[in-house]
Design an enzyme around this catalytic site. Structure first.
Site, PDB file in Angstrom:
ATOM      1  N   SER A   1      37.018  33.867  40.043  1.00  0.00           N
ATOM      2  CA  SER A   1      37.035  35.155  40.734  1.00  0.00           C
ATOM      3  C   SER A   1      37.955  35.258  41.937  1.00  0.00           C
ATOM      4  O   SER A   1      37.927  36.261  42.646  1.00  0.00           O
ATOM      5  CB  SER A   1      35.606  35.547  41.123  1.00  0.00           C
ATOM      6  OG  SER A   1      34.879  35.843  39.948  1.00  0.00           O
TER       7      SER A   1
ATOM      8  N   LYS B   1      34.633  41.239  50.719  1.00  0.00           N
ATOM      9  CA  LYS B   1      33.768  41.328  49.533  1.00  0.00           C
ATOM     10  C   LYS B   1      32.320  41.441  50.008  1.00  0.00           C
ATOM     11  O   LYS B   1      31.903  40.757  50.943  1.00  0.00           O
ATOM     12  CB  LYS B   1      33.981  40.084  48.669  1.00  0.00           C
ATOM     13  CG  LYS B   1      33.226  40.071  47.342  1.00  0.00           C
ATOM     14  CD  LYS B   1      33.584  38.810  46.554  1.00  0.00           C
ATOM     15  CE  LYS B   1      32.865  38.692  45.228  1.00  0.00           C
ATOM     16  NZ  LYS B   1      33.268  37.483  44.464  1.00  0.00           N
TER      17      LYS B   1
ATOM     18  N   SER C   1      34.532  38.554  39.587  1.00  0.00           N
ATOM     19  CA  SER C   1      33.594  39.216  40.487  1.00  0.00           C
ATOM     20  C   SER C   1      34.256  39.766  41.737  1.00  0.00           C
ATOM     21  O   SER C   1      33.684  40.598  42.424  1.00  0.00           O
ATOM     22  CB  SER C   1      32.472  38.254  40.879  1.00  0.00           C
ATOM     23  OG  SER C   1      32.943  37.216  41.719  1.00  0.00           O
TER      24      SER C   1
END
Length: 915
Positions: A492, A393, A468
């Site tokens: 998330s 990420k 997210s």
């Protein structure tokens, strides 16, 4: 590599904002960041629209993405009140362009959509116009106020329909703004959320908030037809108007909107539309064309997956890390083939306007890293993750790639060292192959919008990916990587995993370190992994659940980390256990029951595995919020740890004008600033006390773990507003207790669903074992259908084109020629060439790139080039099999022809899925 696009000057929820004279605003989903580019209205300032004005199109025989929420128009402002496509979006031979016009005085917008048939035969399509006007929580639930027929039932006899959100009984003051859609003629009303072409709009419930007006349109070959819709908006009747003044009287705004709708239906303002476009509008009475030509189509955006192939002979689709390791160990594949397969899939399914947008960037040396892994294995390297491609990420530091947090605030910033989890994965032999897309700075628990685009759902590319870490989950589900790093502050890890039928662990506080991770909420943030299976998760935890000497926040877990996570995976782990179902955990805030009923049905697998399932009380509430600005403190600590970053103070980051419009706040920061050590300690102590309280709750209920849901409803479309799904959080984020997230099949509409098991602090490994025992009975994982296996092929191009795969041979004859075209005479010209096929594969198929149009410099023929094969598929090996390739070019009597030679280079590809 996915480029970061330019920022918009918008300051509201939306990417370009149009402001009415009454102070209300329209937030347009145009091509500016985060680039949804649907042409729909993300919302108005009064929430009369909440992701409305999008279109879906159903084309007979279209191979992929048929019926999705269309996007990729390159929609940009032409003026303060007008927007138009800079490209046409093509699905199944029909290319679509959009234009929007706003009347800010009377608060209406006109949506003009043109559909061009690029094929040589007539086509009949269905088009749905609509979206979301509410959601089913309290007074956010919408209702039909009236129609042009004077009732609250929409039928094709109506010319308009109006919507509102009543504050009490029918006819009461509208809480959100009101709206009306002026339709012209239409065939029926459908459900824009699920499938407007086959599902009727329900009268009640959450899905009733998603009206769709459906038209059936027949388009002659090479011709264009258009649809025009008007949408009128009004203000709330329970709140002060955004432009100031007194609250409108109950019913006044609804009546005003209906009056405007009636006026538009009686005399639609279309005088500004060019004759060649206006005469092709089919849902209004318009003048005849009288020979007026349709506007030129211009650039066309097509699905990059159509005709895409991979040069890797190894199929990575659905493969777990365990399977990849075994196949590399046996010599069935190697790291280079695995990496090539992932990179080809990203290029086909993730990139471009119609892609899923889950990957921001791939490592430029990804293939070189894979070769190094193969060389290391050949030299005897036995590291547990050697050669396994993993995404991070884009809030995890990577020393070899930029770390932007998905924001223009950090465009181009590249840290000097890796985040702790990244470093540990590399030490275990993994390849960090790229950065996954996300919500900017992990700010959103319902969508994943960033400066690199917004992530689309892996199973339904009209919907949100949730949370997210959406890019991480979508990439793993779509077989773009073997696993991905993600984070959770609220939902998330569990949210995106649930939407993608994947596995994750939000561990006990400190179980995995956030060292080198951009913050959202200091102390509460958790860094973890998203994987395809529980054995994969255990392998990744072995590599990453290790104390970071530089991270004081992970010290709370010291002495409690398992030494070997895979040993906890025991199919008998649920034997004799008691699983509690909290009283309200499975009650959808949207009021639906299909998802929760499907989840409850899965409880039978706990029982099959030897457990008892029983109802229990809801968990105790968490402690009151402690003092201190946790977001500010997180960034302050990050700046101290990153002296090379472009900023020295927190407000320069969190109040930057470069942030996404929906998160942007450029007002001077007036918060409490840095937290004191005492405030940090108080926050940690409150979380620890809540963990003790939750352990006492589980003991008092007589259960070993509590089960919680993933998402509780159908997920909403990606162009809409929060909330995007029915959400009830377990206590993992608020307290720091562990939850393991795992697949549990699908709901009543085929959407993936997950369950979560929550336990006491440091029960992490026990929970993994219980989930593994459940999975042994349930087999709950499902795979997306929209990103199938790519055919294996190696292609080269020539004058006409050709393809030479490793196990295939394609030889082309002499270039084809039509001879001279005669101006002013309608005629179909034909030409032929031949191909010779040799295939040792079990199957093979012959395809050609998009023929497009013959060109003479910048001048192109109006009618498309047509290509046909005498034979295009083989189901067994062949040798020197001849194929006739026939070309046809239509020249119309009124086609303008330019002196000179016309040509087109085509690529012919011979491919196989079984080399």
């Amino acid at each position: 590599m996915t480029a970061i696009v330019a920022a918009s000057s918008s300051t509201a929820w939306g990417w370009s904002t149009v402001t009415n004279t009454n102070g209300d605003t329209w937030a347009v989903n145009d091509s500016l960041v985060p680039g949804l580019d649907t042409g729909s209205i993300h919302n108005t300032g009064t929430n009369s629209l909440q992701g409305y004005g999008g279109i879906r199109m159903k084309v007979p025989g279209a191979a992929r993405l048929n019926g999705i929420l269309l996007r990729g128009f390159g929609l940009t402002p032409d003026s303060a009140t007008a927007f138009s496509s800079k490209a046409a979006v093509q699905i199944g031979g029909v290319a679509v362009k959009r234009s929007l016009l706003f009347n800010t005085t009377d608060s209406w917008a006109r949506f003009l959509d043109s559909f061009t048939n690029t094929t040589s035969a007539p086509v009949t399509i269905e088009v749905a116009f609509g979206g979301q006007v509410g959601y089913n929580t309290g007074t956010n639930q919408s209702a039909i106020a009236s129609t042009s027929s004077g009732d609250a039932a929409i039928t094709p006899a109506d010319g308009w329909a109006s919507f509102y959100s009543p504050s009490a009984a029918a006819g009461s003051a509208t809480v959100n703004g009101t709206s009306a859609t002026v339709t012209g003629t239409f065939d029926r009303v459908g459900d824009f959320l699920r499938d407007p072409f086959t599902v009727a709009l329900p009268a009640t419930g959450d899905e009733s908030n998603h009206p769709a007006f459906v038209n059936t349109v027949t388009i002659p070959a090479g011709e264009t037809r258009s649809l025009a819709h008007f949408v009128v908006t009004g203000l709330s009747e329970t709140r002060t108007p955004p432009g100031g003044g007194t609250t409108p009287a109950a019913g006044s705004q609804v009546s005003a909107v209906q009056a405007k709708a009636a006026a538009l239906a009686a005399a639609p303002p279309v005088s500004d539309i060019a004759t060649g476009t206006l005469c092709r509008v089919v849902n209004w009475t318009v003048p005849a064309c009288g020979g007026a030509a349709a506007p030129a189509l211009g650039p066309v955006v097509a699905d990059r997956a159509i005709g895409a192939t991979t040069s890797s002979p190894y199929n990575v689709v659905g493969k777990s890390i365990t399977e990849l390791k075994a196949d590399m160990a046996s010599g069935a594949t190697n790291a280079q083939q695995i990496m090539r397969a992932y990179l080809d899939r990203i290029a086909a399914y993730d990139s471009g306007p119609l892609g899923l947008h889950s990957v921001i960037v791939t490592a430029p040396d990804a293939m070189a890293q894979a070769k190094a892994a193969d060389d290391a294995r050949a030299a005897g390297d036995k590291r547990p993750l050697l050669g396994i491609p993993i995404l991070a990420k884009d809030i995890f530091d990577t020393k070899d790639m930029p770390t932007t947090g998905g924001s223009l605030v950090f465009a181009g910033y590249q840290p000097k060292k890796d985040a702790w989890l990244v470093a540990k994965l590399r030490e275990a032999g993994a390849i960090i192959m790229g950065k996954a897309n996300l919500a900017e700075f992990a700010t959103d628990g319902h969508f994943s919008p960033s400066a690199s685009g917004q992530v689309w759902n892996a199973f339904d590319p009209s919907k949100s990916s949730i949370g997210s870490s959406g890019g991480s989950a979508v990439a793993v589900a779509s077989s773009f990587a073997a696993a991905a790093l993600g984070t959770q502050t609220g939902d998330s890890l569990w949210g995106p995993s649930s939407a993608a039928s994947l596995v994750s662990l939000r561990g006990t506080d400190g179980m995995q370190s956030t060292d080198g991770v951009m913050p959202l909420t200091y102390v509460q943030d958790y860094a973890g992994v998203i994987s395809r299976s529980l054995p994969d998760l255990a392998l990744l935890l072995n590599a990453t659940a290790i104390d970071s000497p530089a991270d004081p926040l992970d010290d709370v877990a010291n002495g409690h980390r398992p030494s070997d996570w895979p040993s906890s995976l025991n199919a008998g782990a649920l034997q004799g256990k008691v699983i509690g179902v909290p009283a309200s955990a499975f009650l959808d805030p949207f009021g639906t029951t299909g998802t929760s009923d499907a989840m409850r049905a899965q409880f039978a697998h706990f029982v099959e595995a030897g457990a008892t399932v029983k109802p229990i009380s809801d968990p105790p509430n968490g402690p009151a919020n402690t003092a201190g600005d946790k977001g500010f403190e997180g960034w302050r600590q990050w700046i101290l740890a990153h002296p090379d970053n472009p900023y020295t103070d927190v407000p320069s980051i969190i109040r930057s004008p470069l942030r996404l419009p929906q998160f942007r706040n450029t007002a001077t920061y007036t918060g409490t600033g840095a937290m004191t050590p005492e405030q940090v300690a108080a926050f940690q102590a409150a979380r620890a006390a809540y963990r003790v309280q939750l352990a006492a709750w589980l003991d008092a209920q007589g259960v070993d773990a509590a089960v919680f849901p993933g998402q509780l409803s159908d997920i909403h479309l990606n162009d809409s507003i929060q909330p995007s799904f029915g959400r009830r959080d377990p206590q993992a984020s608020a307290a720091g207790v562990p939850t393991v997230i795992f697949p549990a099949g699908v709901n009543d509409h085929g959407q993936p669903i997950n369950l979560q098991l929550e336990g006491k602090e440091f029960d992490d490994a026990k929970l993994l074992g219980m989930a593994y025992a459940f999975e042994a009975k349930a087999n709950g994982h499902v795979a997306p259908a929209i990103s199938p296996v790519l055919p294996f092929a190696t292609a080269t191009t020539g004058t006409v084109g050709g393809s030479v795969p490793a196990t295939l041979s394609l030889t082309l004859g002499a270039p084809a020629t039509f001879g001279a075209f005669t101006p002013g005479v309608a005629k179909d010209y034909t030409a032929n060439t031949t191909a010779n096929v040799i295939s040792t594969a079990g199957d093979a198929s012959l395809t050609v790139s998009d023929p497009g149009h013959l060109a003479n410099g910048a001048f192109t023929l109006p009618s498309p080039l047509e290509v046909a094969f005498s034979k295009a598929t083989w189901t067994e090996p062949v040798s020197n099999d001849p194929v006739t390739i026939a070309f046809k070019q239509h020249i119309g009597a009124t086609d303008a022809l330019r002196t000179g030679a016309y040509s087109k280079t085509l690529t012919f590809t011979l491919s196989t899925t079984t080399p």
